[in-house]
Write a protein that holds these residues in place. Structure first.
Motif, PDB file in Angstrom:
ATOM      1  N   CYS A 171       0.824  -1.218   0.000  1.00 47.35           N
ATOM      2  CA  CYS A 171       0.000   0.000   0.000  1.00 47.35           C
ATOM      3  C   CYS A 171       0.859   1.269   0.000  1.00 47.35           C
ATOM      4  O   CYS A 171       0.337   2.364  -0.116  1.00 47.35           O
ATOM      5  CB  CYS A 171      -0.985   0.009   1.169  1.00 47.35           C
ATOM      6  SG  CYS A 171      -0.194   0.112   2.763  1.00 47.35           S
ATOM      7  N   TRP A 172       2.192   1.100   0.120  1.00 45.89           N
ATOM      8  CA  TRP A 172       3.078   2.273   0.040  1.00 45.89           C
ATOM      9  C   TRP A 172       3.402   2.632  -1.410  1.00 45.89           C
ATOM     10  O   TRP A 172       3.932   3.687  -1.679  1.00 45.89           O
ATOM     11  CB  TRP A 172       4.382   2.023   0.801  1.00 45.89           C
ATOM     12  CG  TRP A 172       5.091   0.797   0.312  1.00 45.89           C
ATOM     13  CD1 TRP A 172       5.915   0.689  -0.768  1.00 45.89           C
ATOM     14  CD2 TRP A 172       4.973  -0.498   0.871  1.00 45.89           C
ATOM     15  NE1 TRP A 172       6.328  -0.598  -0.922  1.00 45.89           N
ATOM     16  CE2 TRP A 172       5.764  -1.365   0.085  1.00 45.89           C
ATOM     17  CE3 TRP A 172       4.290  -1.036   1.972  1.00 45.89           C
ATOM     18  CZ2 TRP A 172       5.880  -2.719   0.352  1.00 45.89           C
ATOM     19  CZ3 TRP A 172       4.412  -2.381   2.231  1.00 45.89           C
ATOM     20  CH2 TRP A 172       5.195  -3.213   1.423  1.00 45.89           C
ATOM     21  N   ILE A 182      16.955   1.187   9.018  1.00 45.15           N
ATOM     22  CA  ILE A 182      16.128   2.274   8.473  1.00 45.15           C
ATOM     23  C   ILE A 182      16.698   3.617   8.918  1.00 45.15           C
ATOM     24  O   ILE A 182      16.855   3.881  10.109  1.00 45.15           O
ATOM     25  CB  ILE A 182      14.656   2.131   8.920  1.00 45.15           C
ATOM     26  CG1 ILE A 182      14.044   0.866   8.303  1.00 45.15           C
ATOM     27  CG2 ILE A 182      13.841   3.358   8.540  1.00 45.15           C
ATOM     28  CD1 ILE A 182      12.765   0.412   8.947  1.00 45.15           C
ATOM     29  N   GLU A 183      17.023   4.451   7.928  1.00 48.73           N
ATOM     30  CA  GLU A 183      17.579   5.781   8.206  1.00 48.73           C
ATOM     31  C   GLU A 183      16.447   6.797   8.155  1.00 48.73           C
ATOM     32  O   GLU A 183      15.825   6.978   7.116  1.00 48.73           O
ATOM     33  CB  GLU A 183      18.625   6.138   7.140  1.00 48.73           C
ATOM     34  CG  GLU A 183      19.980   5.520   7.380  1.00 48.73           C
ATOM     35  CD  GLU A 183      20.857   6.344   8.313  1.00 48.73           C
ATOM     36  OE1 GLU A 183      20.810   7.578   8.233  1.00 48.73           O
ATOM     37  OE2 GLU A 183      21.567   5.732   9.135  1.00 48.73           O
ATOM     38  N   GLU A 231       7.990  -1.880   6.745  1.00 47.94           N
ATOM     39  CA  GLU A 231       8.051  -2.000   5.288  1.00 47.94           C
ATOM     40  C   GLU A 231       7.981  -0.629   4.621  1.00 47.94           C
ATOM     41  O   GLU A 231       8.723  -0.337   3.694  1.00 47.94           O
ATOM     42  CB  GLU A 231       6.910  -2.891   4.764  1.00 47.94           C
ATOM     43  CG  GLU A 231       7.151  -4.378   4.935  1.00 47.94           C
ATOM     44  CD  GLU A 231       8.423  -4.868   4.244  1.00 47.94           C
ATOM     45  OE1 GLU A 231       8.603  -4.558   3.060  1.00 47.94           O
ATOM     46  OE2 GLU A 231       9.231  -5.542   4.895  1.00 47.94           O
ATOM     47  N   PHE A 232       7.055   0.211   5.112  1.00 54.11           N
ATOM     48  CA  PHE A 232       6.898   1.548   4.532  1.00 54.11           C
ATOM     49  C   PHE A 232       8.210   2.326   4.651  1.00 54.11           C
ATOM     50  O   PHE A 232       8.713   2.886   3.679  1.00 54.11           O
ATOM     51  CB  PHE A 232       5.776   2.328   5.233  1.00 54.11           C
ATOM     52  CG  PHE A 232       5.647   3.751   4.746  1.00 54.11           C
ATOM     53  CD1 PHE A 232       4.856   4.056   3.649  1.00 54.11           C
ATOM     54  CD2 PHE A 232       6.347   4.783   5.355  1.00 54.11           C
ATOM     55  CE1 PHE A 232       4.754   5.361   3.179  1.00 54.11           C
ATOM     56  CE2 PHE A 232       6.264   6.091   4.887  1.00 54.11           C
ATOM     57  CZ  PHE A 232       5.455   6.371   3.797  1.00 54.11           C
ATOM     58  N   MET A 233       8.751   2.345   5.868  1.00 54.75           N
ATOM     59  CA  MET A 233       9.961   3.157   6.097  1.00 54.75           C
ATOM     60  C   MET A 233      11.173   2.597   5.364  1.00 54.75           C
ATOM     61  O   MET A 233      12.024   3.336   4.912  1.00 54.75           O
ATOM     62  CB  MET A 233      10.214   3.315   7.591  1.00 54.75           C
ATOM     63  CG  MET A 233       9.210   4.251   8.240  1.00 54.75           C
ATOM     64  SD  MET A 233       9.669   4.793   9.874  1.00 54.75           S
ATOM     65  CE  MET A 233       8.662   3.776  10.888  1.00 54.75           C
ATOM     66  N   TYR A 251       5.682  10.383   9.483  1.00 52.30           N
ATOM     67  CA  TYR A 251       5.082   9.049   9.534  1.00 52.30           C
ATOM     68  C   TYR A 251       4.526   8.807  10.934  1.00 52.30           C
ATOM     69  O   TYR A 251       5.259   8.833  11.924  1.00 52.30           O
ATOM     70  CB  TYR A 251       6.103   7.958   9.173  1.00 52.30           C
ATOM     71  CG  TYR A 251       5.425   6.611   9.066  1.00 52.30           C
ATOM     72  CD1 TYR A 251       4.676   6.274   7.942  1.00 52.30           C
ATOM     73  CD2 TYR A 251       5.459   5.696  10.122  1.00 52.30           C
ATOM     74  CE1 TYR A 251       3.997   5.071   7.862  1.00 52.30           C
ATOM     75  CE2 TYR A 251       4.790   4.486  10.050  1.00 52.30           C
ATOM     76  CZ  TYR A 251       4.053   4.183   8.916  1.00 52.30           C
ATOM     77  OH  TYR A 251       3.369   2.995   8.851  1.00 52.30           O
ATOM     78  N   PHE A 252       3.215   8.569  11.013  1.00 51.20           N
ATOM     79  CA  PHE A 252       2.529   8.442  12.299  1.00 51.20           C
ATOM     80  C   PHE A 252       2.525   6.991  12.781  1.00 51.20           C
ATOM     81  O   PHE A 252       2.019   6.104  12.098  1.00 51.20           O
ATOM     82  CB  PHE A 252       1.090   8.956  12.179  1.00 51.20           C
ATOM     83  CG  PHE A 252       1.006  10.452  12.135  1.00 51.20           C
ATOM     84  CD1 PHE A 252       0.460  11.157  13.187  1.00 51.20           C
ATOM     85  CD2 PHE A 252       1.501  11.158  11.056  1.00 51.20           C
ATOM     86  CE1 PHE A 252       0.400  12.544  13.160  1.00 51.20           C
ATOM     87  CE2 PHE A 252       1.455  12.542  11.009  1.00 51.20           C
ATOM     88  CZ  PHE A 252       0.900  13.241  12.070  1.00 51.20           C
TER      89      PHE A 252
END
Length: 350
Positions: A138-139, A233-234, A191-193, A176-177
């Protein structure tokens, strides 16, 4: 006895081919013992004022994206951040509106003016993100949108007759919430990040932080930091983009202590000790949004607007956009001049 004239002939031929090395111009020595301040005032420092006037005339662009599940207070937080009704919900949203089946991208532009400084603010909302039963990929619409803005900018840049000032729609910052579960990040968050930290500046925030106790909040923040580190994740401010020691010291403090910001948003005012404050009313008192002992909203606002807004724009331009541009030009073997045909083909590919 015959060797001499042959050698001299060769030398003459060589000297015709190889020009004599030019002598370096003599650099005048620095006058000793003359202090620059004795020579009087020149006025170099006015360049700052000249730059200020130029930029004040053109104004500024800032594009902020909010991503997270419904009900985490994204719209409210953005309204609180800019102290005005700038979100999608405040501009004609009605309660019957259903959650979209797929992620939709809604961008709303505003011009905000404060102290003579004009800023064209665009808030990009992503309703429908993470709200379905199956949130696989969904990203992707979000990633596509971000890349489309880079593409738009690149097209303008490679035009032969390009605009003096290219309209900037690139996403400078993505809030990002994270849901205040108190446990750990969901696979969707990770996954999104993972996918988007390479293309946009992500600032993670823990939404509705007033639902956690102080101990839970501290523990959850540490756990989130650990999980982001373990997964490589950065988030913004990225370590490798610190330019000098001062930046590094300041940003390390933010990375190790503040991130992710545990925030509470509100656009309602209440009277507390004779003062009007933004807050949320509960049966046991009022949570003051801008009070640091209640939540970290003030830290987030200072970070995004007062200290790092220009840096967010620069990292977007110099790192994320440059990466996209280099990849596009490499894939294309250099970008051909855009004709109507190639433009249509490219749009169909997208």
């Amino acid at each position: 006895p015959h060797a001499g004239p042959v050698e001299s002939k060769n030398e003459a031929a060589m000297s015709e081919l190889v020009p004599e090395p030019r002598q370096k111009p003599v650099v005048p020595m620095k006058p000793v013992g003359i202090n620059a301040s004795l020579l009087g005032y020149i006025g170099i420092d006015t360049i700052i004022e000249q730059m200020r006037k130029k930029t004040m005339k053109t104004g500024f662009d800032f594009n902020i994206m909010v991503v997270g599940q419904s009900g985490l207070g994204k719209s409210t937080l953005v309204n609180t951040l800019f102290k005005s009704q700038v979100s999608r919900k405040s501009s004609g949203w009605n309660r019957e509106e259903k959650i979209p089946k797929t992620v939709e991208i809604k961008a709303i532009g505003h011009v905000i003016e404060e102290g003579g400084v004009k800023m064209k603010l665009t808030v990009i909302d992503t309703p429908g993100f993470g709200d379905q039963i199956n949130n696989e990929n969904c990203w992707e619409p979000i990633e596509k949108y971000i890349n489309e803005q880079y593409e738009k900018f690149l097209k303008e840049e490679v035009n032969i007759a390009r605009k003096k000032r290219i309209p900037d729609t690139r996403v400078h910052c993505c809030l990002y919430f994270i849901s205040p579960t108190g446990h750990s990040l969901r696979p969707l968050d990770l996954e999104f990040m993972k996918h988007l930290s390479k293309v946009v500046n992500i600032i993670p925030v823990i939404a509705k932080a007033d639902t956690m106790t102080l101990e839970e909040k501290t523990e959850f923040k540490q756990r989130v930091r650990k999980e982001l580190e373990v997964n490589g994740i950065e988030f913004y401010p990225q370590k490798e983009f610190d330019e000098d020691l001062e930046d590094k010291t300041e940003n390390d403090k933010i990375r190790q202590e503040s991130m992710p910001f545990a925030v509470v948003g509100s656009d309602k005012e209440y009277q507390v000790n004779g003062k009007r404050v933004l807050g949320r009313k509960t049966p046991w008192g009022i949570i003051e949004v801008e009070n640091l002992t209640h939540c970290e909203f003030a830290l987030l606002r200072d970070f995004v607007i007062r200290t790092h807004l220009q840096d967010l724009k620069e990292v977007t331009h110099n790192i994320h956009y440059e990466t996209y541009r280099a990849k596009r030009l490499n894939d294309n073997g250099g970008l051909p001049p855009m004709t109507v045909e190639t433009e249509e083909n490219h749009e169909s590919n997208l």
